[in-house]
Design an enzyme around this catalytic site. Structure first.
Site, PDB file in Angstrom:
ATOM      1  N   SER A  58     -12.092  -3.980  -4.354  1.00 43.91           N
ATOM      2  CA  SER A  58     -10.832  -3.384  -4.082  1.00 43.91           C
ATOM      3  C   SER A  58     -10.533  -2.516  -5.108  1.00 43.91           C
ATOM      4  CB  SER A  58      -9.725  -4.489  -4.145  1.00 43.91           C
ATOM      5  OG  SER A  58      -8.662  -4.350  -3.343  1.00 43.91           O
ATOM      6  N   LYS A  65     -12.919   0.693  -6.497  1.00 43.58           N
ATOM      7  CA  LYS A  65     -12.858   2.179  -6.807  1.00 43.58           C
ATOM      8  C   LYS A  65     -13.426   2.210  -7.961  1.00 43.58           C
ATOM      9  CE  LYS A  65      -7.995   1.435  -4.830  1.00 43.58           C
ATOM     10  NZ  LYS A  65      -8.219   1.163  -3.365  1.00 43.58           N
ATOM     11  N   TRP A 114      -6.326  -1.920   6.263  1.00 40.88           N
ATOM     12  CA  TRP A 114      -5.336  -1.066   4.912  1.00 40.88           C
ATOM     13  C   TRP A 114      -6.507  -0.307   4.121  1.00 40.88           C
ATOM     14  CZ3 TRP A 114      -0.998   0.312   3.957  1.00 40.88           C
ATOM     15  CH2 TRP A 114      -0.653   0.489   2.546  1.00 40.88           C
ATOM     16  N   HIS A 121      -9.733  -9.009   3.724  1.00 39.42           N
ATOM     17  CA  HIS A 121      -9.833  -8.325   2.362  1.00 39.42           C
ATOM     18  C   HIS A 121     -10.423  -9.338   1.225  1.00 39.42           C
ATOM     19  CE1 HIS A 121      -9.257  -5.107  -0.535  1.00 39.42           C
ATOM     20  NE2 HIS A 121      -8.541  -5.902  -1.291  1.00 39.42           N
TER      21      HIS A 121
HETATM   22  C1  GCU Z   1      -3.541  -2.858  -2.816  1.00 38.87           C
HETATM   23  C2  GCU Z   1      -3.923  -1.473  -2.924  1.00 38.87           C
HETATM   24  C3  GCU Z   1      -5.316  -0.984  -2.674  1.00 38.87           C
HETATM   25  C4  GCU Z   1      -6.091  -1.919  -3.646  1.00 38.87           C
HETATM   26  C5  GCU Z   1      -5.722  -3.456  -3.569  1.00 38.87           C
HETATM   27  C6  GCU Z   1      -6.286  -4.432  -4.406  1.00 38.87           C
HETATM   28  O1  GCU Z   1      -3.607  -3.248  -1.326  1.00 38.87           O
HETATM   29  O2  GCU Z   1      -2.834  -0.788  -1.904  1.00 38.87           O
HETATM   30  O3  GCU Z   1      -5.515   0.235  -2.969  1.00 38.87           O
HETATM   31  O4  GCU Z   1      -7.653  -1.696  -3.354  1.00 38.87           O
HETATM   32  O5  GCU Z   1      -4.063  -3.623  -3.623  1.00 38.87           O
HETATM   33  O6  GCU Z   1      -7.043  -3.891  -5.667  1.00 38.87           O
HETATM   34  O7  GCU Z   1      -6.181  -5.652  -4.176  1.00 38.87           O
END
Ligand code: GCU
Length: 425
Positions: free
Chosen positions: A264, A268, A355, A405
């Site tokens: 998540s 990144k 998402w 997710h």
């Molecule tokens: C949120 C956010 C995402 C991220 C995620 C996470 O959903 O919008 O960009 O990847 O949190 O880190 O759990």
């Protein structure tokens, strides 16, 4: 079908969770989940220099184009990171055997400057018990080192943010997130696992960059990063590189066989770390989505505008210019994946994680493939997005897991297989 509203929105008890995840009802109801509504776009050219001339061979990429692309991400997306500090102050916290003698454990405290209260991070490292230098998976965690295992010897993360119930629970319950960390399985497959609480490097909230590692690098009179300087993702990625600095000094770790992995927002981060620091042998992004592996121009699910609004601290200030104007971005995320080339990269999506735009994640990988090929490595081995649960292997790995997710045992098994292929002789 027009904009789809997630069913979660209707049940009130989810709201605090959704807000934490950046999924307010406004966000999800405004998000586009309709393929037919993805805007037409052209991706910025990877294999042309900034002046428009074509790249002819691997040398052109290695000596010039790679640097141009990296500089664009620094200036417009993640911000420039500082150089490593002149020295790391490394103190062993403890070492011992773990998991009924099946493994060894070491915990070190690394301070980034001389002062006792200078920013620091704690690394928790598990290794197979056999002697020698082991390949290692390195991953940041969300909730402190004790959250990944019930092992009572793991020291608390003193900087654990306590402003939300989930963090308080993490503080109370060891192993609160153990389901995402199949440590014994990783060890049994011959790999070590190293982890750091991301909040040691920079707590995950917008405080104007007064906490975490940022202030250590301010010039006289500076109070926050400049528009092209690092945000929180940059600080997290910088910390991963400092862990590599330590590995280079640590005889039990084979620092040339380190896989950086993240889920998540930390996915990144793993991608940005793998792109910037060519010492990472392998890079794995799990459900990283917007600002990670997903193409920004598709604006499917989470958009640049939304991520900048809800998480203003993650990227550099310049990234705000592209909120609602993705086509103006001089890069897209396929270029981030290309920065990892020719080193192996793995992108993973999940069917219910719309998402994060699974198709956008796959397409970014596909459009990075020409750089792998230019560098003499087999690119992505499929043209079309594979079916769920059918992993794609090669130097560019991909899978779309059935489910939500998350980072599951099934994902980990794929990463271990991938590492076997690329890190084991
Ligand atoms: C949120 C956010 C995402 C991220 C995620 C996470 O959903 O919008 O960009 O990847 O949190 O880190 O759990």
């Amino acid at each position: 079908m027009s904009c789809t509203v997630l069913p979660l929105e209707t049940s009130r008890w989810w709201r605090p969770l959704m807000l934490w995840a950046g999924l307010s009802s406004t966000a999800t109801s405004q998000a586009n989940y309709d393929e037919a509504k993805v805007p037409a776009f052209e991706l910025p050219e990877l294999l042309r220099f900034a002046d428009g001339t074509a790249i002819e061979d691997a040398d052109d990429w290695r000596t010039k184009r790679r640097g141009e692309v990296l500089a664009l991400f620094e200036e417009h997306v993640y911000g420039r990171m500082p150089e490593p500090p002149p020295s790391l102050r490394i103190r062993e916290i403890e070492a011992g055997s773990a998991f009924d003698g099946a493994a060894t454990r070491k915990q070190v405290h690394i301070r980034f400057a001389r002062d006792e209260d200078a920013p620091s991070m704690d690394i928790l490292l598990y290794l197979p018990k056999e002697p020698g230098a082991h390949p290692v998976f390195l991953a940041l965690n969300f909730y402190g080192n004790p959250s990944i295992t019930s092992d009572p010897a793991v020291v608390a993360s003193p900087q654990l943010t306590l402003d939300r119930p989930r963090f308080k629970r993490a503080q109370r319950e060891r192993g609160f997130r153990a389901h995402r960390w199949p440590i014994e399985r990783i060890l049994a497959r011959g790999y070590g696992l190293a982890t750091i609480y991301c909040g040691d490097l920079d707590p995950d909230f917008d405080d104007g960059f007064q906490n975490g590692v940022h202030p250590l690098f301010y010039e006289d009179g500076q109070t926050k990063p400049k528009p092209d300087e690092w945000g929180t993702i940059g600080a997290w990625a910088w910390g991963l590189s400092r862990a590599l600095d330590w590995f280079a000094l640590e005889p039990t770790v084979d620092h040339e066989r380190v896989a950086v992995l993240g889920h998540s927002r930390l996915g990144k981060t793993a991608l940005w770390a793998g792109a910037c620091d060519e010492r990472f042998a392998l890079t794995i992004s799990n459900n990283s989505g917007c600002g990670g592996a997903a193409l920004s121009r598709r604006a499917f699910g989470e958009t640049v505008a939304r991520i900048n609004k809800v998480f203003p601290h993650w990227f550099c200030d310049n990234f705000n210019r592209y909120s609602g104007d993705e086509t103006a971005l001089p890069v897209d995320q396929h270029m981030l994946l290309a920065l990892v080339a020719p080193r192996p990269v793995y992108v993973a999506s999940a069917t219910k994680d719309r998402w994060a735009d699974p198709r956008g994640e796959f397409l970014a990988l596909k459009h990075a493939s020409p750089v792998y090929e230019l560098l003499g490595v087999e690119g992505l081995t499929v043209q079309a997005m594979p079916n769920a649960d059918e992993p794609v292997t090669g130097a560019m790995g991909y899978h779309l897991r059935t489910g939500k997710h998350d980072l599951t045992d099934w994902d980990w098994e794929r990463y271990l297989d991938f590492a076997d292929r690329h890190l084991v002789d």
